[in-house]
Design a protein around this motif. Structure first.
Motif, PDB file in Angstrom:
ATOM      1  N   ARG A  39      -4.592   6.716  14.816  1.00 31.57           N
ATOM      2  CA  ARG A  39      -4.919   7.827  15.703  1.00 31.57           C
ATOM      3  C   ARG A  39      -3.638   8.278  16.401  1.00 31.57           C
ATOM      4  O   ARG A  39      -3.186   7.643  17.346  1.00 31.57           O
ATOM      5  N   VAL A  40      -3.055   9.360  15.944  1.00 33.58           N
ATOM      6  CA  VAL A  40      -1.716   9.770  16.378  1.00 33.58           C
ATOM      7  C   VAL A  40      -1.784  11.135  17.053  1.00 33.58           C
ATOM      8  O   VAL A  40      -2.235  12.109  16.444  1.00 33.58           O
ATOM      9  N   GLY A  41      -1.335  11.200  18.300  1.00 35.24           N
ATOM     10  CA  GLY A  41      -1.340  12.461  19.026  1.00 35.24           C
ATOM     11  C   GLY A  41       0.046  12.946  19.368  1.00 35.24           C
ATOM     12  O   GLY A  41       0.546  13.922  18.813  1.00 35.24           O
ATOM     13  N   THR A  42       0.732  12.252  20.274  1.00 35.38           N
ATOM     14  CA  THR A  42       2.027  12.698  20.779  1.00 35.38           C
ATOM     15  C   THR A  42       3.056  12.884  19.672  1.00 35.38           C
ATOM     16  O   THR A  42       3.830  13.845  19.691  1.00 35.38           O
ATOM     17  N   ALA A  43       3.083  11.993  18.701  1.00 34.40           N
ATOM     18  CA  ALA A  43       4.082  12.086  17.629  1.00 34.40           C
ATOM     19  C   ALA A  43       3.879  13.324  16.762  1.00 34.40           C
ATOM     20  O   ALA A  43       4.810  13.765  16.084  1.00 34.40           O
ATOM     21  N   LEU A  44       2.681  13.894  16.798  1.00 33.76           N
ATOM     22  CA  LEU A  44       2.397  15.085  16.001  1.00 33.76           C
ATOM     23  C   LEU A  44       2.427  16.366  16.824  1.00 33.76           C
ATOM     24  O   LEU A  44       2.790  17.428  16.317  1.00 33.76           O
ATOM     25  N   PHE A  45       2.037  16.275  18.090  1.00 35.64           N
ATOM     26  CA  PHE A  45       1.934  17.467  18.933  1.00 35.64           C
ATOM     27  C   PHE A  45       3.014  17.562  19.995  1.00 35.64           C
ATOM     28  O   PHE A  45       3.196  18.615  20.597  1.00 35.64           O
TER      29      PHE A  45
ATOM     30  N   ARG B 299       0.834  -1.190   0.000  1.00 36.33           N
ATOM     31  CA  ARG B 299       0.000   0.000   0.000  1.00 36.33           C
ATOM     32  C   ARG B 299       0.877   1.252   0.000  1.00 36.33           C
ATOM     33  O   ARG B 299       2.103   1.175   0.089  1.00 36.33           O
ATOM     34  N   ALA B 300       0.233   2.406  -0.111  1.00 39.61           N
ATOM     35  CA  ALA B 300       0.924   3.691  -0.016  1.00 39.61           C
ATOM     36  C   ALA B 300       0.417   4.430   1.212  1.00 39.61           C
ATOM     37  O   ALA B 300      -0.651   4.118   1.748  1.00 39.61           O
ATOM     38  N   ALA B 301       1.190   5.419   1.660  1.00 38.69           N
ATOM     39  CA  ALA B 301       0.784   6.200   2.832  1.00 38.69           C
ATOM     40  C   ALA B 301      -0.594   6.825   2.621  1.00 38.69           C
ATOM     41  O   ALA B 301      -1.381   6.949   3.572  1.00 38.69           O
ATOM     42  N   ASP B 302      -0.895   7.203   1.385  1.00 45.20           N
ATOM     43  CA  ASP B 302      -2.197   7.825   1.106  1.00 45.20           C
ATOM     44  C   ASP B 302      -3.365   6.861   1.294  1.00 45.20           C
ATOM     45  O   ASP B 302      -4.523   7.292   1.349  1.00 45.20           O
ATOM     46  N   ASP B 303      -3.067   5.556   1.393  1.00 43.22           N
ATOM     47  CA  ASP B 303      -4.124   4.577   1.636  1.00 43.22           C
ATOM     48  C   ASP B 303      -4.557   4.541   3.097  1.00 43.22           C
ATOM     49  O   ASP B 303      -5.564   3.915   3.420  1.00 43.22           O
ATOM     50  N   ILE B 304      -3.779   5.190   3.967  1.00 41.31           N
ATOM     51  CA  ILE B 304      -4.076   5.187   5.399  1.00 41.31           C
ATOM     52  C   ILE B 304      -4.503   6.585   5.824  1.00 41.31           C
ATOM     53  O   ILE B 304      -3.875   7.579   5.453  1.00 41.31           O
ATOM     54  N   ASN B 305      -5.557   6.648   6.596  1.00 39.54           N
ATOM     55  CA  ASN B 305      -6.086   7.917   7.072  1.00 39.54           C
ATOM     56  C   ASN B 305      -5.383   8.290   8.376  1.00 39.54           C
ATOM     57  O   ASN B 305      -5.498   7.572   9.382  1.00 39.54           O
ATOM     58  N   LEU B 306      -4.654   9.404   8.376  1.00 38.07           N
ATOM     59  CA  LEU B 306      -3.952   9.876   9.562  1.00 38.07           C
ATOM     60  C   LEU B 306      -4.858  10.833  10.338  1.00 38.07           C
ATOM     61  O   LEU B 306      -5.186  11.921   9.862  1.00 38.07           O
ATOM     62  N   ILE B 307      -5.245  10.411  11.548  1.00 38.17           N
ATOM     63  CA  ILE B 307      -6.077  11.234  12.416  1.00 38.17           C
ATOM     64  C   ILE B 307      -5.176  11.854  13.474  1.00 38.17           C
ATOM     65  O   ILE B 307      -4.579  11.145  14.284  1.00 38.17           O
ATOM     66  N   ALA B 308      -5.048  13.166  13.455  1.00 36.72           N
ATOM     67  CA  ALA B 308      -4.237  13.875  14.446  1.00 36.72           C
ATOM     68  C   ALA B 308      -5.076  14.082  15.698  1.00 36.72           C
ATOM     69  O   ALA B 308      -6.030  14.856  15.700  1.00 36.72           O
TER      70      ALA B 308
ATOM     71  N   MET C 102      -1.539   3.829  17.327  1.00 36.06           N
ATOM     72  CA  MET C 102      -1.358   5.142  17.929  1.00 36.06           C
ATOM     73  C   MET C 102       0.111   5.539  17.788  1.00 36.06           C
ATOM     74  O   MET C 102       0.861   4.913  17.030  1.00 36.06           O
ATOM     75  N   SER C 103       0.542   6.562  18.519  1.00 36.14           N
ATOM     76  CA  SER C 103       1.886   7.094  18.311  1.00 36.14           C
ATOM     77  C   SER C 103       2.975   6.039  18.454  1.00 36.14           C
ATOM     78  O   SER C 103       3.944   6.046  17.702  1.00 36.14           O
ATOM     79  N   GLY C 104       2.817   5.122  19.396  1.00 37.23           N
ATOM     80  CA  GLY C 104       3.876   4.156  19.649  1.00 37.23           C
ATOM     81  C   GLY C 104       3.802   2.880  18.850  1.00 37.23           C
ATOM     82  O   GLY C 104       4.757   2.086  18.861  1.00 37.23           O
ATOM     83  N   ASP C 105       2.695   2.650  18.142  1.00 40.23           N
ATOM     84  CA  ASP C 105       2.558   1.364  17.458  1.00 40.23           C
ATOM     85  C   ASP C 105       1.874   1.453  16.095  1.00 40.23           C
ATOM     86  O   ASP C 105       1.439   0.439  15.555  1.00 40.23           O
ATOM     87  N   PHE C 106       1.781   2.656  15.532  1.00 42.85           N
ATOM     88  CA  PHE C 106       1.013   2.771  14.285  1.00 42.85           C
ATOM     89  C   PHE C 106       1.659   2.043  13.119  1.00 42.85           C
ATOM     90  O   PHE C 106       0.969   1.588  12.206  1.00 42.85           O
ATOM     91  N   GLU C 107       2.987   1.916  13.120  1.00 42.39           N
ATOM     92  CA  GLU C 107       3.631   1.187  12.022  1.00 42.39           C
ATOM     93  C   GLU C 107       3.246  -0.292  12.056  1.00 42.39           C
ATOM     94  O   GLU C 107       2.963  -0.900  11.015  1.00 42.39           O
ATOM     95  N   THR C 108       3.230  -0.890  13.237  1.00 40.39           N
ATOM     96  CA  THR C 108       2.776  -2.273  13.378  1.00 40.39           C
ATOM     97  C   THR C 108       1.330  -2.406  12.933  1.00 40.39           C
ATOM     98  O   THR C 108       0.968  -3.350  12.222  1.00 40.39           O
ATOM     99  N   ALA C 109       0.498  -1.453  13.337  1.00 42.19           N
ATOM    100  CA  ALA C 109      -0.916  -1.495  12.962  1.00 42.19           C
ATOM    101  C   ALA C 109      -1.091  -1.433  11.450  1.00 42.19           C
ATOM    102  O   ALA C 109      -1.904  -2.170  10.878  1.00 42.19           O
ATOM    103  N   ILE C 110      -0.329  -0.573  10.798  1.00 44.26           N
ATOM    104  CA  ILE C 110      -0.427  -0.461   9.340  1.00 44.26           C
ATOM    105  C   ILE C 110      -0.044  -1.773   8.674  1.00 44.26           C
ATOM    106  O   ILE C 110      -0.705  -2.241   7.735  1.00 44.26           O
ATOM    107  N   MET C 111       1.027  -2.401   9.154  1.00 43.84           N
ATOM    108  CA  MET C 111       1.465  -3.661   8.563  1.00 43.84           C
ATOM    109  C   MET C 111       0.441  -4.768   8.753  1.00 43.84           C
ATOM    110  O   MET C 111       0.431  -5.751   8.010  1.00 43.84           O
ATOM    111  N   LEU C 112      -0.458  -4.608   9.731  1.00 44.98           N
ATOM    112  CA  LEU C 112      -1.498  -5.606   9.980  1.00 44.98           C
ATOM    113  C   LEU C 112      -2.861  -5.157   9.475  1.00 44.98           C
ATOM    114  O   LEU C 112      -3.881  -5.745   9.825  1.00 44.98           O
TER     115      LEU C 112
END
Length: 244
Positions: free
Chosen positions: A214-220, A28-37, A198-208
């Protein structure tokens, strides 16, 4: 650009690059995943630099907090999309339907009834994720795994648009098995979207298979204040404290 805008743009670029790396591993591409700040507890002045950097999708945990920020922010940026990612009390269903574009926390029949009534009254259908208590944790919100099929049927019967499943894995435990279980449950029910990571595990989530993270700390950065105190009675408690 201000220093705040530059820093926000750098954080957003870093997160999107990590999303892209994880997505490519699954074709997939990054655009296939919805990033919620996830902007819970963040002041409007902390949110605006991320909007200026190009982020358009945001998430809040509490209806009342969102009511105090987002009408004004949307006046300046009408294209913003707002998700409710925290626990929702049934008596706030009408307010949630009025304010949010997507709700991630449908988790029990009483809330389903309240949301259906609010949507009918507003003549508005708000897409929802069904939140699953994937770790069977009594202190957390989420529908018990065994009750998910019945709640899905009830949502469909009530004409609530159901997007997919959402979960918050147990803290301090490898999240991959929980993400894999949620993906399996969604496939079995014919649902295509997964709100997980979430911020600490979103890469694992994407691979699965995550489609919405839902990302907060990594963005703010670290949040400016702790979560509000829980009432002595325990009522009104926001049980999903790790919604980002």
């Amino acid at each position: 650009m201000t220093t705040e805008s530059i820093e926000a743009a750098e954080r957003l670029t870093h997160v999107r690059a990590a999303m892209g790396r994880a997505a490519r591993l699954t074709g997939r591409a990054a655009d296939d995943i919805n990033l919620i700040a996830v902007s819970k507890t963040q002041a409007m002045d902390a949110i605006r630099p991320l909007i200026e950097a190009g982020q358009r999708v945001f998430g809040e945990n509490r209806v009342q907090e969102a009511q105090g920020k987002w009408p004004a922010l949307r006046e300046d940026s009408p294209a913003l999309v707002l998700h409710l990612v925290g626990q929702l009390q049934s008596n706030k269903a009408a307010d949630a339907v009025a304010l949010f574009d997507i709700i991630h926390s449908l988790d029990r029949p009483s809330l389903l009834t309240a949301l259906a009534k609010a949507m009918d009254a507003a003549d508005k259908r708000v897409p929802c994720f069904l939140q699953v208590n994937i770790g069977a944790e009594p202190q957390k919100g989420g529908c018990p795994i065994a009750e998910v099929p019945a709640l899905i049927r009830a949502a469909r019967d009530a004409d609530i648009p159901l997007l997919g499943l959402m979960c918050v894995p147990p803290e301090g435990i490898e999240p991959a098995p929980f993400f894999a279980l949620l993906a399996k449950m969604a496939r079995e029910e014919g649902l295509t979207r997964l709100s997980m990571g979430m911020s600490g595990d979103f890469e694992t989530a994407i691979m699965l298979g995550a489609t919405d993270i839902r990302v907060g700390t990594a963005l703010f950065g670290e949040r400016p204040s702790a979560a509000r105190p829980v009432p002595a009675s325990g009522r009104g408690m926001i049980r999903n404290s790790r919604a980002e």
